[in-house]
Design a protein around this motif. Sequence first.
Motif, PDB file in Angstrom:
ATOM      1  N   VAL A   8       0.844  -1.205   0.000  1.00 17.68           N
ATOM      2  CA  VAL A   8       0.000   0.000   0.000  1.00 17.68           C
ATOM      3  C   VAL A   8       0.875   1.250   0.000  1.00 17.68           C
ATOM      4  O   VAL A   8       0.631   2.193  -0.737  1.00 17.68           O
ATOM      5  N   GLY A   9       1.915   1.212   0.814  1.00 15.40           N
ATOM      6  CA  GLY A   9       2.828   2.363   0.879  1.00 15.40           C
ATOM      7  C   GLY A   9       3.428   2.648  -0.485  1.00 15.40           C
ATOM      8  O   GLY A   9       3.499   3.800  -0.916  1.00 15.40           O
ATOM      9  N   THR A  10       3.845   1.614  -1.197  1.00 17.15           N
ATOM     10  CA  THR A  10       4.460   1.800  -2.511  1.00 17.15           C
ATOM     11  C   THR A  10       3.445   2.369  -3.502  1.00 17.15           C
ATOM     12  O   THR A  10       3.749   3.252  -4.290  1.00 17.15           O
ATOM     13  N   LEU A  13       2.959   6.012  -2.823  1.00 21.77           N
ATOM     14  CA  LEU A  13       4.102   6.778  -3.336  1.00 21.77           C
ATOM     15  C   LEU A  13       3.970   6.979  -4.840  1.00 21.77           C
ATOM     16  O   LEU A  13       4.175   8.053  -5.366  1.00 21.77           O
ATOM     17  N   GLY A  14       3.589   5.891  -5.537  1.00 24.86           N
ATOM     18  CA  GLY A  14       3.412   5.965  -6.985  1.00 24.86           C
ATOM     19  C   GLY A  14       2.355   6.978  -7.348  1.00 24.86           C
ATOM     20  O   GLY A  14       2.550   7.809  -8.229  1.00 24.86           O
ATOM     21  N   ALA A  15       1.218   6.953  -6.635  1.00 15.04           N
ATOM     22  CA  ALA A  15       0.136   7.891  -6.933  1.00 15.04           C
ATOM     23  C   ALA A  15       0.600   9.323  -6.678  1.00 15.04           C
ATOM     24  O   ALA A  15       0.288  10.232  -7.444  1.00 15.04           O
ATOM     25  N   GLY A  16       1.372   9.519  -5.612  1.00 15.92           N
ATOM     26  CA  GLY A  16       1.891  10.859  -5.306  1.00 15.92           C
ATOM     27  C   GLY A  16       2.773  11.364  -6.418  1.00 15.92           C
ATOM     28  O   GLY A  16       2.682  12.528  -6.822  1.00 15.92           O
ATOM     29  N   ALA A  17       3.585  10.486  -6.977  1.00  9.11           N
ATOM     30  CA  ALA A  17       4.487  10.892  -8.047  1.00  9.11           C
ATOM     31  C   ALA A  17       3.703  11.293  -9.290  1.00  9.11           C
ATOM     32  O   ALA A  17       4.020  12.275  -9.958  1.00  9.11           O
ATOM     33  N   VAL A  18       2.635  10.535  -9.587  1.00  9.46           N
ATOM     34  CA  VAL A  18       1.818  10.868 -10.758  1.00  9.46           C
ATOM     35  C   VAL A  18       1.142  12.222 -10.564  1.00  9.46           C
ATOM     36  O   VAL A  18       1.091  13.048 -11.471  1.00  9.46           O
TER      37      VAL A  18
END
Length: 149
Positions: A8-10, A13-18
């Motif tokens: 979930v954490g990963t 993080l991915g969504a934040g980067a997008v």
Amino acid sequence: MMRTVIVVGTLLLGAGAVLAQQDAVKLAQDTMKANGRNMGTVLGPMVKGEKPYDQAAVDAALNQFDDTAKKLPTMFPASVKNAKWEGDFSPSPKIWDDKAGYDAKVASFAKVVSEAKAKVKDLDSLKANFPGIGRECGACHETYRLKKG
Ligand code: HEC
């Protein structure tokens, strides 16, 4: 359990980067569109005599260019290289591949804008400085902007 937390954490993080990538794309497009409006609907019509000279509007336009010049060095972070660019334009990969050349265009634009800010006080001085600003926009676009189609 631990594994779920990590997954979930990963994902987060991915969504934040997008999101950050989309914010950067939007900031660049909004800034450039404002530049286009200032050239095409504020300064251009004054130069052509279609609108009366308006020092406050001129100052606002030049301040917007100045603000753009300050943002340009970091406006196209590597994270937007593979972003989806809606509309007709996108940054050329040359921005990252030829960073020195891009930085030189930014510096040249910044110089012309700050000179215009110091000099433009009436219609004649606007007429004298307007083409130089337009040349700077075009010089960067020619090499560092791609048009679709
Ligand atoms: C140092 C480079 C640079 C300078 C200087 C620059 N631009 Fe741009 N411009 C770009 C790049 C790269 C794009 C494509 C990516 C984007 O749209 O942000 C662009 C896109 C644009 C777009 C299309 C925006 C859209 O999404 O439809 C307009 C309009 C525009 N610029 C106007 C201007 C004007 C007017 C000036 C001068 C006052 C200017 N630009 C100066 C690099 C530059």
